[in-house]
Write an enzyme that holds these catalytic residues in place. Structure first.
Site, mmCIF file in Angstrom:
data_model
loop_
_atom_site.group_PDB
_atom_site.id
_atom_site.type_symbol
_atom_site.label_atom_id
_atom_site.label_comp_id
_atom_site.label_asym_id
_atom_site.label_seq_id
_atom_site.Cartn_x
_atom_site.Cartn_y
_atom_site.Cartn_z
ATOM 1 N N ASP A 113 64.987 48.710 0.698
ATOM 2 C CA ASP A 113 64.590 49.782 1.606
ATOM 3 C C ASP A 113 63.839 49.208 2.804
ATOM 4 O O ASP A 113 63.521 48.007 2.828
ATOM 5 C CB ASP A 113 63.737 50.832 0.874
ATOM 6 C CG ASP A 113 62.769 50.217 -0.135
ATOM 7 O OD1 ASP A 113 62.399 49.034 0.027
ATOM 8 O OD2 ASP A 113 62.377 50.907 -1.086
ATOM 9 N N ASP A 158 55.180 58.661 -8.449
ATOM 10 C CA ASP A 158 55.933 59.917 -8.551
ATOM 11 C C ASP A 158 57.342 59.707 -9.117
ATOM 12 O O ASP A 158 58.173 60.608 -9.088
ATOM 13 C CB ASP A 158 56.003 60.615 -7.190
ATOM 14 C CG ASP A 158 56.714 59.777 -6.120
ATOM 15 O OD1 ASP A 158 57.242 58.682 -6.450
ATOM 16 O OD2 ASP A 158 56.753 60.220 -4.963
ATOM 17 N N HIS A 209 59.629 57.486 -8.004
ATOM 18 C CA HIS A 209 60.690 57.055 -7.081
ATOM 19 C C HIS A 209 61.152 55.634 -7.393
ATOM 20 O O HIS A 209 60.385 54.806 -7.889
ATOM 21 C CB HIS A 209 60.277 57.194 -5.602
ATOM 22 C CG HIS A 209 59.197 56.270 -5.130
ATOM 23 N ND1 HIS A 209 58.107 56.708 -4.402
ATOM 24 C CD2 HIS A 209 59.031 54.926 -5.229
ATOM 25 C CE1 HIS A 209 57.335 55.674 -4.093
ATOM 26 N NE2 HIS A 209 57.876 54.581 -4.588
ATOM 27 N N GLU A 241 62.610 59.643 -3.126
ATOM 28 C CA GLU A 241 61.490 60.458 -3.576
ATOM 29 C C GLU A 241 62.010 61.593 -4.474
ATOM 30 O O GLU A 241 63.221 61.826 -4.549
ATOM 31 C CB GLU A 241 60.764 61.024 -2.349
ATOM 32 C CG GLU A 241 60.078 59.946 -1.484
ATOM 33 C CD GLU A 241 58.792 59.388 -2.096
ATOM 34 O OE1 GLU A 241 58.676 59.340 -3.345
ATOM 35 O OE2 GLU A 241 57.906 58.978 -1.321
HETATM 36 C C1 F6R Z 1 59.594 49.044 -2.401
HETATM 37 C C2 F6R Z 1 60.121 50.109 -3.229
HETATM 38 C C3 F6R Z 1 59.222 51.056 -3.945
HETATM 39 C C4 F6R Z 1 58.133 50.351 -4.757
HETATM 40 C C5 F6R Z 1 57.212 51.384 -5.404
HETATM 41 C C6 F6R Z 1 56.117 50.739 -6.205
HETATM 42 O O1 F6R Z 1 60.648 48.263 -1.879
HETATM 43 O O2 F6R Z 1 61.300 50.251 -3.311
HETATM 44 O O3 F6R Z 1 59.987 51.854 -4.811
HETATM 45 O O4 F6R Z 1 58.739 49.547 -5.727
HETATM 46 O O5 F6R Z 1 56.667 52.197 -4.421
HETATM 47 O O6 F6R Z 1 55.284 49.999 -5.369
HETATM 48 P P1 F6R Z 1 54.172 49.025 -5.974
HETATM 49 O O7 F6R Z 1 54.884 47.979 -6.691
HETATM 50 O O8 F6R Z 1 53.443 48.500 -4.775
HETATM 51 O O9 F6R Z 1 53.335 49.874 -6.860
#
Ligand code: F6R
Length: 261
Positions: free
Chosen positions: A67, A136, A138, A143
């Protein structure tokens, strides 16, 4: 899906780096999908150690991004392109050309999203896709209530995700973009082997809903239940709300070694 409970984040990183190593040994030009954020850093660290010690040759590996923020200026240190170059591509000694990602600064965002899905398919598809999980539920930046068959497209971040990510922007939520380009859930499910790593108590609810809840777009990661070979690696804290934790532990402890991850 297979759930592996590890003692801590470091052990999770090493286990997943071993799986990547095994993949690269049998397919040297594998396409490795990488996530950003804090969770996967132990994986990249363990992978770097394998390369540094000469145990693994990744010189033909290709890397692709999951992403990207929309609208950050090119070269912004927190753009996911910059993060992947800094944390993965550079430390593994790979050339920049081995790396692809969606263009978050494109004028025509829908065209950039379509081009990215096409590029992934033309590259032969993703072999291992590393995933983190949001509080959440995702994956990527799909989301809650994302279509379970979505393709790469623009999404709006929830307020909670922007709060969670403000730590990368000097704690200032006003600097966190509202929009992102993310591989869709349908795109992610095309990876041959999605591996989700979740660590810390803050992820325990999302993990329990992903693994033991119904498949529902309100918990986007639950779509991994549809994949024939999805692995969820969790540390003890992130596993703390799993009702079937004992079963998952016993299953992994007695797993035939030839099966790998
Ligand atoms: C980032 C991504 C997100 C993160 C998620 C958890 O490329 O795709 O889905 O993996 O927001 O983030 P952390 O690991 O920082 O808790």
């Amino acid at each position: 899906m297979e759930v592996v409970i590890v003692p801590d984040a470091k052990a999770g990183g090493e286990l997943i780096a071993d799986a990547i190593g095994a993949l690269v040994n049998r397919k040297p030009d594998a396409l490795l999908g990488v996530a950003t954020g804090s969770t996967p850093l132990p994986i990249y660290h363990a992978l770097r150690e394998k390369v540094r010690s000469g145990a693994l040759d990744v010189s033909r590996v290709r890397i692709c991004q999951l992403d990207e923020y929309v609208g950050l200026p090119a070269g912004h240190p927190e753009s996911y392109r910059s993060v992947v170059l800094r944390e993965v591509v550079g430390p593994l000694g790979l050339p920049e050309e081995s790396f692809m990602g969606p263009d978050g600064s494109a004028e025509d965002i829908p065209a950039a999203c379509e081009a990215y899905d096409k590029a992934l398919a033309e590259a032969g598809g993703v072999d291992i896709q590393i995933l983190g999980i949001g509080t959440d539920g995702h994956i990527g930046f799909n989301e809650p209530c994302s279509s379970l068959s979505s393709r790469t497209r623009i999404k709006t971040l929830t307020e909670q995700t922007r709060i969670d990510n403000a730590r990368f922007f000097d704690g200032d939520i006003s600097q966190v973009p509202y929009h992102v380009i993310t591989q869709g859930i349908g795109t992610i499910l095309e990876a041959r082997h999605p591996i989700l790593l979740a660590t810390g108590e803050g992820k325990a609810d999302a993990v329990a809903q992903t693994v033991e809840g119904p498949i529902a777009s309100v918990v986007p990661a639950s779509a991994l239940q549809l994949h024939p070979h999805a692995t969820v690696v969790v540390d003890k804290a992130a596993a703390s709300k799993l009702k079937l934790a004992d079963y998952f532990r016993a299953t992994y402890a007695t797993k035939p070694s030839w099966q790998g991850l």
